[in-house]
Scaffold this active site. Structure first.
Site, PDB file in Angstrom:
ATOM      1  NE  ARG A 119      -3.908   0.641   1.848  1.00 16.38           N
ATOM      2  CZ  ARG A 119      -5.133   0.727   2.364  1.00 16.38           C
ATOM      3  NH1 ARG A 119      -5.354   1.500   3.422  1.00 16.38           N
ATOM      4  NH2 ARG A 119      -6.142   0.071   1.828  1.00 16.38           N
ATOM      5  CG  HIS A 146      -8.404  -0.044  -2.913  1.00 17.82           C
ATOM      6  ND1 HIS A 146      -7.589  -1.084  -2.528  1.00 17.82           N
ATOM      7  CD2 HIS A 146      -9.110   0.300  -1.791  1.00 17.82           C
ATOM      8  CE1 HIS A 146      -7.780  -1.339  -1.242  1.00 17.82           C
ATOM      9  NE2 HIS A 146      -8.700  -0.525  -0.777  1.00 17.82           N
ATOM     10  CD  GLN A 149     -12.847  -2.035  -0.701  1.00 17.50           C
ATOM     11  OE1 GLN A 149     -12.026  -1.861   0.165  1.00 17.50           O
ATOM     12  NE2 GLN A 149     -14.043  -2.555  -0.472  1.00 17.50           N
ATOM     13  CG  ASP A 237     -13.734   6.089  -0.980  1.00 14.56           C
ATOM     14  OD1 ASP A 237     -13.746   5.933   0.266  1.00 14.56           O
ATOM     15  OD2 ASP A 237     -12.695   6.010  -1.658  1.00 14.56           O
ATOM     16  CB  CYS A 276     -13.999   0.904   0.077  1.00 13.90           C
ATOM     17  SG  CYS A 276     -13.358   2.575   0.229  1.00 13.90           S
ATOM     18  NE  ARG A 304     -10.332  -5.404   0.749  1.00 13.50           N
ATOM     19  CZ  ARG A 304      -9.538  -4.394   1.074  1.00 13.50           C
ATOM     20  NH1 ARG A 304     -10.038  -3.304   1.615  1.00 13.50           N
ATOM     21  NH2 ARG A 304      -8.230  -4.426   0.816  1.00 13.50           N
TER      22      ARG A 304
HETATM   23  N1   CP Z   1     -11.190  -0.231   2.443  1.00 12.52           N
HETATM   24  C1   CP Z   1      -9.910  -0.270   2.842  1.00 12.52           C
HETATM   25  O1   CP Z   1      -8.983  -0.493   2.051  1.00 12.52           O
HETATM   26  O2   CP Z   1      -9.755  -0.064   4.179  1.00 12.52           O
HETATM   27  P1   CP Z   1      -8.394   0.170   4.940  1.00 12.52           P
HETATM   28  O3   CP Z   1      -7.871   1.517   4.537  1.00 12.52           O
HETATM   29  O4   CP Z   1      -8.760   0.130   6.397  1.00 12.52           O
HETATM   30  O5   CP Z   1      -7.411  -0.908   4.573  1.00 12.52           O
HETATM   31  N1  NVA Z   2     -10.093   6.545  -1.490  1.00 12.38           N
HETATM   32  C1  NVA Z   2      -9.662   6.163  -0.158  1.00 12.38           C
HETATM   33  C2  NVA Z   2      -9.842   4.701   0.035  1.00 12.38           C
HETATM   34  C3  NVA Z   2      -9.489   4.206   1.404  1.00 12.38           C
HETATM   35  C4  NVA Z   2      -9.635   2.725   1.552  1.00 12.38           C
HETATM   36  C5  NVA Z   2      -8.217   6.573   0.048  1.00 12.38           C
HETATM   37  O1  NVA Z   2      -7.412   6.412  -0.876  1.00 12.38           O
HETATM   38  O2  NVA Z   2      -7.908   7.071   1.120  1.00 12.38           O
END
Ligand code: CP
Ligand code: NVA
Length: 320
Positions: A119, A146, A149, A237, A276, A304
């Site tokens: 990440r 992502h 997800q 989101d 998400c 997930r």
């Molecule tokens: N939806 C998601 O990716 O959550 P986190 O940021 O908690 O991993």
């Molecule tokens: N769009 C959000 C998703 C978090 C899971 C971000 O990138 O912060």
């Protein structure tokens, strides 16, 4: 197949940097396998391995340069359920944070672990990781996409009785990383997307083109009500993603795209609400919608785990 037999196979290295790396058939196989594995272990303790433990002896290294709850826990539990284990590194306590290169980190982790999940803020970093690693590299979220997800989201939609071909998915708010992966999935799985975003916050055109090239209908609109009208799935989101500035201007631009009960009333009666998470209740979604019977956000969060198991199996060549 037992874990030992799986380990005897010649190593397969499949990266999931974006959903197109897998393609529609493999995503369908991932969803099917997730449904079967989820059913087969219903009621079991969450850390108990599946009967076949297909990743016994395998280790996943996870790198987090941004915060996470779901991605971190779901991949860890996914590895346990597949019979393997996981290690977590973050930039604050690993040498990545002190400037060790992605290329060297990729080569070192490839010697020590069987797969790498990343990440990170900059999508170019995961592409570089994929280039230098010789074990599978999985995208656990970047500024651009992502994908993991969305495998969970599609699983959730199907579990709620909605086949993907021809499905009308409506997105509200920021044209962000999650929307990009929804658009990519739309072209691969043949569902349609209505995108309601304010001016200046559209998704990247490349993802819209990708969806359309795959045969999905994509409607871009500034009118939230139009996007919601007759939709099967309503998705939003956070208005401010990790690493972005929380500006007053952006929040003001997003306000007409809030998912509230008036907006939901335009969707099909049996429409479901996805997010998400983490959610900012009162901003992108109101509490009554978030807590309503149409909201399946906690099924989506649980999924997930099941989806990430399928992604891992695919990346090792054991699925699809
Ligand atoms: N939806 C998601 O990716 O959550 P986190 O940021 O908690 O991993
Ligand atoms: N769009 C959000 C998703 C978090 C899971 C971000 O990138 O912060």
């Amino acid at each position: 197949m037992s874990g030992d037999e799986a380990l005897d196979l010649a190593p397969v290295v499949r990266n999931l940097i974006d959903l197109s790396d897998a393609g529609g058939d493999a995503i369908a196989a991932m969803i099917n396998d997730a449904i079967n594995r989820k059913a087969a272990r219903a009621g079991w303790p969450k850390g108990k391995p599946d009967a076949d433990a297909p990743l016994a002896g395998r280790v996943l290294a996870m790198i987090f340069e941004k915060s996470s709850t779901r991605t971190r826990v779901s991949f860890d539990i996914a590895m346990r359920q597949l019979g393997g284990s996981a290690i977590i590194l973050d930039s604050g306590t690993s040498q990545l944070g002190r400037g060790e290169s992605i290329a060297d980190t990729a080569r070192v982790l490839s010697r020590m672990a069987d797969a790498i999940m990343v990440r990170t803020d900059d999508h170019a970093k995961i592409e570089e990781m994929g280039q230098y690693a010789h074990v599978p590299v999985i995208n656990g979220l970047t500024d651009r996409s992502h994908p993991c997800q969305i495998v969970a989201d599609l699983l959730t939609v199907i579990e709620h009785g909605k086949p993907l071909p021809g499905l009308e998915v409506a997105w509200f708010g920021d044209g962000n990383n999650v929307l990009h992966s929804i658009l990519e999935a739309a072209g691969l799985m043949k569902f349609n997307v209505r995108v309601a975003t304010p001016e200046g916050y559209d998704p990247e055109g490349e993802f819209v083109e990708m969806a359309r090239a795959g045969g999905a209908q994509v409607t871009m609109t500034r009118d939230a009500k139009e996007a919601a009208s007759g939709a099967d799935v309503i998705v939003t989101d956070t208005w401010v993603s990790m690493g972005q500035d929380h500006t007053h201007n952006k929040l003001a631009a997003m306000a007409p795209y809030q998912v509230n009960s008036a907006l939901m009333a335009n969707a099909k009666l049996d429409a479901i609400f996805l997010h998400c998470l983490p959610a900012h209740v009162g901003e992108e979604v109101t509490e009554d919608v978030f807590e309503s019977a149409q909201s399946v956000v906690f099924d989506e969060a649980e999924n997930r785990i099941h989806a990430q198991k399928s992604v891992l199996l695919w990346s090792f060549g054991l699925l699809g």
